[in-house]
Design a protein around this motif. Structure first.
Motif, mmCIF file in Angstrom:
data_model
loop_
_atom_site.group_PDB
_atom_site.id
_atom_site.type_symbol
_atom_site.label_atom_id
_atom_site.label_comp_id
_atom_site.label_asym_id
_atom_site.label_seq_id
_atom_site.Cartn_x
_atom_site.Cartn_y
_atom_site.Cartn_z
ATOM 1 N N LYS A 25 0.797 -1.228 0.000
ATOM 2 C CA LYS A 25 0.000 0.000 0.000
ATOM 3 C C LYS A 25 0.832 1.281 0.000
ATOM 4 N N PRO A 26 1.951 1.349 0.746
ATOM 5 C CA PRO A 26 2.722 2.607 0.747
ATOM 6 C C PRO A 26 3.243 3.019 -0.626
ATOM 7 N N VAL A 27 3.337 2.047 -1.559
ATOM 8 C CA VAL A 27 3.776 2.389 -2.918
ATOM 9 C C VAL A 27 2.614 2.285 -3.904
ATOM 10 N N LYS A 28 1.396 2.482 -3.382
ATOM 11 C CA LYS A 28 0.164 2.603 -4.169
ATOM 12 C C LYS A 28 -0.389 1.285 -4.696
ATOM 13 N N GLY A 29 0.101 0.150 -4.171
ATOM 14 C CA GLY A 29 -0.450 -1.138 -4.567
ATOM 15 C C GLY A 29 -1.732 -1.458 -3.816
ATOM 16 N N LYS A 30 -2.279 -2.649 -4.079
ATOM 17 C CA LYS A 30 -3.547 -3.056 -3.482
ATOM 18 C C LYS A 30 -3.439 -3.379 -1.997
ATOM 19 N N GLY A 31 -2.227 -3.589 -1.533
ATOM 20 C CA GLY A 31 -2.063 -3.990 -0.143
ATOM 21 C C GLY A 31 -2.248 -5.475 0.053
ATOM 22 N N VAL A 32 -1.838 -6.248 -0.939
ATOM 23 C CA VAL A 32 -2.010 -7.700 -0.921
ATOM 24 C C VAL A 32 -0.669 -8.389 -0.688
ATOM 25 N N LEU A 33 -0.640 -9.348 0.236
ATOM 26 C CA LEU A 33 0.527 -10.207 0.428
ATOM 27 C C LEU A 33 0.358 -11.413 -0.481
ATOM 28 N N VAL A 87 -3.509 1.925 -11.909
ATOM 29 C CA VAL A 87 -2.753 0.674 -12.080
ATOM 30 C C VAL A 87 -1.263 1.008 -12.046
ATOM 31 N N VAL A 88 -0.531 0.324 -11.189
ATOM 32 C CA VAL A 88 0.901 0.557 -11.037
ATOM 33 C C VAL A 88 1.656 -0.182 -12.144
ATOM 34 N N HIS A 89 2.469 0.549 -12.898
ATOM 35 C CA HIS A 89 3.279 -0.037 -13.965
ATOM 36 C C HIS A 89 4.737 -0.072 -13.523
ATOM 37 N N MET A 144 -8.343 -1.549 -21.178
ATOM 38 C CA MET A 144 -8.459 -2.661 -20.236
ATOM 39 C C MET A 144 -8.073 -2.259 -18.812
ATOM 40 N N LEU A 145 -7.254 -1.218 -18.681
ATOM 41 C CA LEU A 145 -6.826 -0.804 -17.340
ATOM 42 C C LEU A 145 -8.016 -0.431 -16.465
ATOM 43 N N LYS A 146 -9.060 0.096 -17.099
ATOM 44 C CA LYS A 146 -10.255 0.515 -16.349
ATOM 45 C C LYS A 146 -10.995 -0.674 -15.739
ATOM 46 N N GLU A 147 -10.722 -1.862 -16.277
ATOM 47 C CA GLU A 147 -11.382 -3.067 -15.771
ATOM 48 C C GLU A 147 -10.632 -3.684 -14.598
ATOM 49 N N MET A 148 -9.443 -3.182 -14.318
ATOM 50 C CA MET A 148 -8.626 -3.724 -13.234
ATOM 51 C C MET A 148 -8.965 -3.047 -11.913
ATOM 52 N N HIS A 149 -8.749 -3.754 -10.838
ATOM 53 C CA HIS A 149 -8.958 -3.191 -9.507
ATOM 54 C C HIS A 149 -7.870 -2.160 -9.229
ATOM 55 N N PRO A 150 -8.204 -1.017 -8.642
ATOM 56 C CA PRO A 150 -7.168 -0.030 -8.296
ATOM 57 C C PRO A 150 -6.057 -0.654 -7.457
ATOM 58 N N ILE A 174 -7.920 -12.940 -21.350
ATOM 59 C CA ILE A 174 -7.132 -11.866 -20.733
ATOM 60 C C ILE A 174 -8.059 -10.870 -20.028
ATOM 61 N N ARG A 175 -9.120 -10.458 -20.726
ATOM 62 C CA ARG A 175 -10.068 -9.514 -20.122
ATOM 63 C C ARG A 175 -10.729 -10.110 -18.871
ATOM 64 N N LYS A 176 -10.977 -11.412 -18.904
ATOM 65 C CA LYS A 176 -11.604 -12.073 -17.753
ATOM 66 C C LYS A 176 -10.684 -12.041 -16.529
ATOM 67 N N HIS A 177 -9.425 -12.353 -16.748
ATOM 68 C CA HIS A 177 -8.509 -12.519 -15.615
ATOM 69 C C HIS A 177 -7.966 -11.207 -15.048
ATOM 70 N N ILE A 178 -7.842 -10.196 -15.866
ATOM 71 C CA ILE A 178 -7.287 -8.937 -15.340
ATOM 72 C C ILE A 178 -8.204 -8.307 -14.287
ATOM 73 N N LYS A 179 -9.470 -8.702 -14.283
ATOM 74 C CA LYS A 179 -10.412 -8.147 -13.312
ATOM 75 C C LYS A 179 -10.199 -8.723 -11.915
ATOM 76 N N THR A 180 -9.593 -9.902 -11.840
ATOM 77 C CA THR A 180 -9.514 -10.597 -10.558
ATOM 78 C C THR A 180 -8.093 -10.835 -10.055
ATOM 79 N N HIS A 181 -7.061 -10.595 -10.905
ATOM 80 C CA HIS A 181 -5.689 -10.870 -10.502
ATOM 81 C C HIS A 181 -5.010 -9.607 -9.961
ATOM 82 N N ASP A 182 -4.133 -9.814 -9.009
ATOM 83 C CA ASP A 182 -3.482 -8.704 -8.325
ATOM 84 C C ASP A 182 -2.206 -8.242 -9.026
ATOM 85 N N LEU A 183 -1.479 -9.190 -9.575
ATOM 86 C CA LEU A 183 -0.197 -8.911 -10.217
ATOM 87 C C LEU A 183 -0.199 -9.531 -11.611
#
Length: 366
Positions: free
Chosen positions: A151-159, A293-295, A254-260, A225-234
């Motif tokens: 999270k401190p570097v703008k990610g989802k905060g997922v381990l 989305v962090v690149h 497609m970036l708009k379909e990804m979780h922040p 690809i469109r299906k999985h980008i909605k649910t994957h973290d990395l």
């Protein structure tokens, strides 16, 4: 032959084109090796290490280029080096021409012999000089991706590995080549759920055979690809078309379909990237955010672990360097079909058709 090893001057590039062990083999074969002062320091090799095996240390990069018949390095010459490259000089390095028209035109103008590590190709289609850096980059992709999910570097905060009672993170890997398999191996080792996509069913069957059950395979197409980008973290971009520009498998919309906070690590950045919004970054400033989305798109990822990378690279390049030094590029490439495929630009003409196609040119001469 006189072989030169200049210091890499690309941003935060600490690798060096040859280890002292490699220099030892060249000197033992009666070749002269010039190494720029402190070229190996970033990888843990001192000037004295090179001098002890017979290298001559030169003060400046200009001297190395001016006095050498063959240049052995790691990254493509950058703008400051364009005018140092000489007509007829062999330059043996990673070029990735398809991602830079300016570099391509500069090397055409130089009339040098440009032999690209990344297009040297064995009979079975493998790329022996790209493989070790792809292995490093694939493993690093998970290491970096896990960090930027914080999270401190703008990610989802997922381990990625999760903890008891909490599901692990999800990793989507595009491409089941060397990068993809190494990334999947590392992610699986952390305990993440991994989905790997490819269009080559043989590769998917191989992955299915060697990976643990929490690594699943699916055929790569836009729907999946469109299906999985909605649910994957990395998301790891590990797509490679030999010597050509990588296809855009993830488009800007497609970036708009990804979780922040989703993280993309595009390892294909050297070949233009497999994500439309990819642009090269550096270790100094490795990430940027588009549509939340962090690149992470560092163009020389293995440069962050230079000791490992330099050792791995010299292990595979040295036999080709020795052959070139012994016979010259014409005879060496005629004897070795893999090396012949490494020829990209020769005496002012492009001899690798994928480069011409990448820029839509009508001719090999510009």
């Amino acid at each position: 032959m006189i072989v030169g090893v200049p210091k890499e001057i690309k941003n935060n590039e600490s690798r060096v084109g040859m280890t002292p062990a490699g220099v030892f083999e060249l000197v033992r074969s009666n070749h002269t090796v010039y190494v720029q002062s402190n070229a190996g320091v970033g990888s843990g090799f001192t000037n004295e290490d090179y001098q002890q095996v017979g290298a001559v240390i030169l003060d400046t990069i200009g001297q190395v280029y001016a006095m050498s018949e063959m240049i052995v390095k790691v990254k493509e010459p950058i703008k400051e080096e364009y005018t140092l490259v000489q007509e007829g000089q062999i330059v043996f390095t990673y070029f990735h021409f398809a991602s830079s028209e300016a570099l391509t035109k500069a090397m055409i103008k130089s009339k040098a012999i440009c032999i690209a590590y990344e297009t040297v190709e064995d009979e079975d289609g493998t790329l022996p000089l790209l493989t070790p850096m792809s292995e490093v980059a694939g493993r690093m992709a998970i290491q970096q991706g896990a960090k930027y999910l914080e999270k401190p570097v703008k990610g989802k905060g997922v381990l990625l590995g999760g903890v008891p009672g909490v599901a692990p993170g999800k990793v989507l890997v595009l491409g089941a080549g060397v990068v993809g398999i190494q990334a999947a191996k590392m992610a699986a080792g952390l305990g993440a759920h991994v989905t790997i996509l490819d269009i080559d069913m043989k590769r998917l069957r191989y992955v299915n055979d060697v990976m643990p059950p929490h690594v699943v395979t699916e055929f790569s197409n836009e729907f999946n690809i469109r299906k999985h980008i909605k649910t994957h973290d990395l998301i790891i971009g590990g797509v490679l078309l030999k010597g050509a520009k990588a296809p855009n498998l993830i488009t800007r919309d497609m970036l708009k379909e990804m979780h922040p906070g989703t993280v993309i690590v595009d390892v294909a950045v050297d070949q233009g990237g497999c994500v439309e919004t990819t642009r090269p970054t550096t270790h100094e400033d490795p990430t940027y955010i588009i549509e939340d989305v962090v690149h992470y798109t560092v163009a020389n990822m293995p440069g962050a672990v230079p000791y490992t990378s330099t050792m791995a690279l010299t292990n595979v390049t040295l036999p080709y360097v020795l052959a070139l030094a012994k016979d010259g590029w014409e005879v060496a490439s005629s004897k070795n079909e893999a090396l012949q495929k490494g020829l990209n630009i020769v005496n002012g003409g492009v001899v690798y058709k994928e480069i011409i196609e990448a820029f839509g040119w009508q001719s090999s001469m510009v």
